[in-house]
Write a protein that holds these residues in place. Structure first.
Motif, mmCIF file in Angstrom:
data_model
loop_
_atom_site.group_PDB
_atom_site.id
_atom_site.type_symbol
_atom_site.label_atom_id
_atom_site.label_comp_id
_atom_site.label_asym_id
_atom_site.label_seq_id
_atom_site.Cartn_x
_atom_site.Cartn_y
_atom_site.Cartn_z
ATOM 1 N N ARG A 60 0.824 -1.203 0.000
ATOM 2 C CA ARG A 60 0.000 0.000 0.000
ATOM 3 C C ARG A 60 0.868 1.267 0.000
ATOM 4 O O ARG A 60 0.533 2.263 -0.659
ATOM 5 C CB ARG A 60 -0.931 -0.010 1.208
ATOM 6 N N THR A 61 1.993 1.229 0.714
ATOM 7 C CA THR A 61 2.903 2.376 0.714
ATOM 8 C C THR A 61 3.468 2.608 -0.682
ATOM 9 O O THR A 61 3.531 3.747 -1.174
ATOM 10 C CB THR A 61 4.053 2.142 1.711
ATOM 11 N N ILE A 62 3.896 1.546 -1.336
ATOM 12 C CA ILE A 62 4.467 1.650 -2.686
ATOM 13 C C ILE A 62 3.413 2.140 -3.671
ATOM 14 O O ILE A 62 3.677 3.017 -4.505
ATOM 15 C CB ILE A 62 5.034 0.288 -3.131
ATOM 16 N N ARG A 63 2.214 1.605 -3.573
ATOM 17 C CA ARG A 63 1.161 1.991 -4.507
ATOM 18 C C ARG A 63 0.791 3.469 -4.358
ATOM 19 O O ARG A 63 0.559 4.165 -5.352
ATOM 20 C CB ARG A 63 -0.071 1.105 -4.301
ATOM 21 N N ARG A 64 0.722 3.946 -3.116
ATOM 22 C CA ARG A 64 0.431 5.369 -2.897
ATOM 23 C C ARG A 64 1.485 6.249 -3.557
ATOM 24 O O ARG A 64 1.163 7.241 -4.217
ATOM 25 C CB ARG A 64 0.363 5.677 -1.399
ATOM 26 N N GLY A 65 2.752 5.897 -3.382
ATOM 27 C CA GLY A 65 3.811 6.708 -3.962
ATOM 28 C C GLY A 65 3.826 6.677 -5.475
ATOM 29 O O GLY A 65 4.133 7.682 -6.132
ATOM 30 N N ALA A 66 3.477 5.535 -6.058
ATOM 31 C CA ALA A 66 3.580 5.378 -7.508
ATOM 32 C C ALA A 66 2.374 5.901 -8.267
ATOM 33 O O ALA A 66 2.513 6.401 -9.396
ATOM 34 C CB ALA A 66 3.775 3.901 -7.846
ATOM 35 N N TYR A 67 1.182 5.815 -7.668
ATOM 36 C CA TYR A 67 -0.029 6.058 -8.454
ATOM 37 C C TYR A 67 -0.988 7.095 -7.879
ATOM 38 O O TYR A 67 -1.928 7.491 -8.577
ATOM 39 C CB TYR A 67 -0.810 4.746 -8.621
ATOM 40 N N GLY A 69 -0.173 10.205 -6.659
ATOM 41 C CA GLY A 69 0.285 11.574 -6.743
ATOM 42 C C GLY A 69 -0.379 12.297 -7.904
ATOM 43 O O GLY A 69 -1.273 11.772 -8.565
ATOM 44 N N PRO A 70 0.068 13.525 -8.216
ATOM 45 C CA PRO A 70 -0.572 14.318 -9.280
ATOM 46 C C PRO A 70 -0.457 13.705 -10.674
ATOM 47 O O PRO A 70 -1.291 13.966 -11.527
ATOM 48 C CB PRO A 70 0.161 15.663 -9.204
ATOM 49 N N THR A 71 0.579 12.900 -10.905
ATOM 50 C CA THR A 71 0.744 12.305 -12.252
ATOM 51 C C THR A 71 0.638 10.801 -12.243
ATOM 52 O O THR A 71 0.660 10.171 -13.303
ATOM 53 C CB THR A 71 2.121 12.689 -12.828
ATOM 54 N N THR A 384 16.233 7.247 1.967
ATOM 55 C CA THR A 384 15.515 8.120 2.903
ATOM 56 C C THR A 384 14.020 8.235 2.592
ATOM 57 O O THR A 384 13.218 8.449 3.503
ATOM 58 C CB THR A 384 16.119 9.537 2.893
ATOM 59 N N ASN A 385 13.642 8.088 1.329
ATOM 60 C CA ASN A 385 12.251 8.250 0.924
ATOM 61 C C ASN A 385 11.477 6.966 1.223
ATOM 62 O O ASN A 385 11.910 5.866 0.881
ATOM 63 C CB ASN A 385 12.209 8.585 -0.574
ATOM 64 N N SER A 386 10.302 7.082 1.858
ATOM 65 C CA SER A 386 9.543 5.901 2.273
ATOM 66 C C SER A 386 9.120 5.033 1.092
ATOM 67 O O SER A 386 9.011 3.814 1.224
ATOM 68 C CB SER A 386 8.310 6.318 3.078
ATOM 69 N N PHE A 387 8.885 5.642 -0.070
ATOM 70 C CA PHE A 387 8.513 4.870 -1.254
ATOM 71 C C PHE A 387 9.643 3.923 -1.646
ATOM 72 O O PHE A 387 9.426 2.724 -1.861
ATOM 73 C CB PHE A 387 8.182 5.819 -2.410
ATOM 74 N N GLN A 462 6.621 13.975 -11.023
ATOM 75 C CA GLN A 462 6.778 13.360 -9.698
ATOM 76 C C GLN A 462 7.749 12.180 -9.808
ATOM 77 O O GLN A 462 7.534 11.244 -10.568
ATOM 78 C CB GLN A 462 5.418 12.882 -9.186
ATOM 79 N N ASN A 463 8.827 12.231 -9.028
ATOM 80 C CA ASN A 463 9.900 11.240 -9.166
ATOM 81 C C ASN A 463 9.430 9.806 -8.930
ATOM 82 O O ASN A 463 9.806 8.891 -9.666
ATOM 83 C CB ASN A 463 11.040 11.564 -8.205
ATOM 84 N N GLU A 464 8.620 9.587 -7.884
ATOM 85 C CA GLU A 464 8.199 8.223 -7.563
ATOM 86 C C GLU A 464 7.352 7.632 -8.692
ATOM 87 O O GLU A 464 7.527 6.467 -9.061
ATOM 88 C CB GLU A 464 7.407 8.200 -6.246
#
Length: 492
Positions: A60-67, A69-71, A384-387, A462-464
């Motif tokens: 769920r953490t990975i999915r939030r970071g990848a999908y 965000g704004p893009t 350092t980034n949680s994603f 967005q980098n992630e």
């Protein structure tokens, strides 16, 4: 469409772990599917369950970071595409209490013995004596029933589990589920074993509740399915354990007879395996119960996705039964052992994700000064980034560990060797040594990553989100390169 997925007992948790790995790899699912996992077990400290909860949280953490965000919503959703949403995060009608965001809500507040659960001390003498006839009243660890501490589950005793699960209807988790289930397109699926204590007792009780005539209309009319996991492993001898594997088959036969007439579902999947010589530790429950992942659990998870993909009108003619088979009954299974549908829906995504894992865990750390890595600020963010830390934990620890565990079983599933190089890691598709120059090299990986990252910069600021799209495309190009070279070798 939401699929409310009940995983009962340790088997339910282990199958959820495999399902999470398959969803991370991009196994085929309906585009609008959201899975709502609900683990039901008294053993809140079970080691297998703890691993499953951890991988769901990482997913769920990975999915939030990848999908999210704004893009993120603009890109190709392959890895981690299907939402896993805890029941407590849904809106529920008339909910009396919140469940939190765990996929394992507390089943009951009771933490004592079975006799305390039954409130034996408040019964009259006649009732107490009757219970002593029905249940063992000794304190022996191998035979205790009334004295059994329920905090570690039912220790293979469905006669105890069925009594406890009889109170499921009044539990906060079931009431919340009925309040949240309102969509006519949503479905229900149940994962359980048939030979233990928790699954074999919880499954019929849950089905009974879902079938009640007074149940709300959306639940009564919902498409419902289940996978019944029959015996597939053997246990070490342990005179201090109350779990008797000699009873597995007799309990299975008795349960199947009951299911035939009393369990009314749209689809029922059966899976099991003949146990080989390698034994699992005979642990009754708690943190010590950590079994190796097994291919049977992976294929049970595939049944969940098969049910989700089937059109609603396919279930109109009564209960459908499904079993799973392989081409050859070998003790070690590789890609050629499976039929095309399994390969396309499940194994090909695993190949792609294995390449992505190899790229992220082995190639990337040594190439953080490359242009594509600098553009993504990976040199700093990767630690350092949680994603990125969640991605490293999921791929480097859990996915690689899951594959390694399945390869170590007596019925081994061993199509990958992630310790080998890129050209040899898919065992049945290795490129011969003389053709390495045509295969996947460091230069190939660096060029592909740079090319893809440059292409995505304008559409994914967005980098992630951009990194996930790059990871998907690089993994696809690795898989395509391997297939191309293998075709060339076959034609030469």
């Amino acid at each position: 469409m939401k699929l409310f997925l009940f995983g009962i007992g340790g088997t339910g948790a282990r199958v959820l772990r495999s399902l999470t790995m398959m969803l991370a790899a991009g196994a085929k699912t309906p585009a609008d599917l959201t899975i709502v996992p609900i683990l039901l077990d008294m053993d809140m400290q079970n080691g297998d369950t703890e691993r499953s909860l951890r991988v769901v949280d990482l997913y769920r953490t990975i999915r939030r970071g990848a999908y999210e965000g704004p893009t993120g919503s603009q890109g190709q959703k392959t890895f981690f595409a299907t939402p896993l949403q805890p029941l407590g995060t849904l809106q529920a009608e008339n909910a009396q209490e919140r469940l939190g965001d765990s996929v394992m809500p507390k089943l009951t507040d009771h933490e004592g013995t079975f006799e305390e659960f039954l409130q034996v001390s408040s019964m009259d003498d006649t009732d107490r004596e009757l219970l002593k006839l029905l249940y063992d009243n000794s304190a022996k660890p191998t035979t205790a029933e009334l004295k059994l501490n329920l905090s570690v589950g039912f220790k293979g005793n469905p006669n105890i589990g069925s009594v406890v699960f009889n109170a499921l209807e009044d539990s906060a988790v079931y009431k919340y589920f009925t309040g949240a289930f309102n969509d006519a397109t949503d479905r229900i699926f149940i994962i359980s074993s048939i030979f233990g204590g928790t699954g074999s007792s919880g499954f019929p009780q849950l089905v009974k509740l879902l079938q009640q005539p007074n149940q709300k209309l959306p639940i009564r009319n919902a498409r419902k399915g289940a996978v019944t996991v029959m015996p597939y492993f053997a246990l070490e001898d342990n005179t201090n354990s109350s779990i008797d594997q000699n009873r597995f088959l007799s309990k299975t036969k008795a349960a199947l007879s009951y299911y035939q007439t009393q369990v009314h579902l749209d689809a029922l999947y059966y899976i099991g395996d003949q146990a080989g010589g390698k034994l699992y530790p005979n642990v009754e429950g708690g943190a010590q119960q950590v079994n190796n992942a097994h291919v049977v659990e992976m294929l049970a998870a595939a049944a969940v996705l098969d049910f989700a993909r089937r059109p609603a009108d396919e279930f109109g003619g009564g209960k459908q039964h499904y079993e799973f088979g392989v081409k050859r009954n070998d003790r070690t299974l590789d890609l050629p052992h499976f039929y095309d549908r399994t390969y396309n829906d499940l194994l090909e995504p695993l190949i792609r994700f294995a390449y992505a894992t190899k790229f992220y865990t082995d190639f990337l750390p040594g190439h953080l000064t490359e242009a594509f890595a600098r553009n993504l600020n990976l040199r700093q963010d990767i630690t350092t980034n949680s994603f990125y830390t969640a991605l490293q934990n999921f791929m480097g620890v859990h996915f690689r560990g899951w594959l390694a565990e399945m390869a170590q079983n007596d019925r081994a599933f061993a199509p990958f060797d992630l310790n080998a190089d890129f050209n040899s890691m898919v065992r049945s598709k290795q490129i011969e040594t003389g053709f390495f120059k045509k295969g996947i090299s460091e230069g190939f990986l660096r060029d592909q990553a740079g090319e893809v990252e440059n292409k995505l910069q304008k559409t994914f600021p967005q980098n992630e989100a951009r990194f996930m799209q790059m990871l998907i495309e690089v993994a696809d190009r690795c898989r395509e390169k391997l297939e191309t070279v293998n075709r060339q070798l076959a034609d030469s």
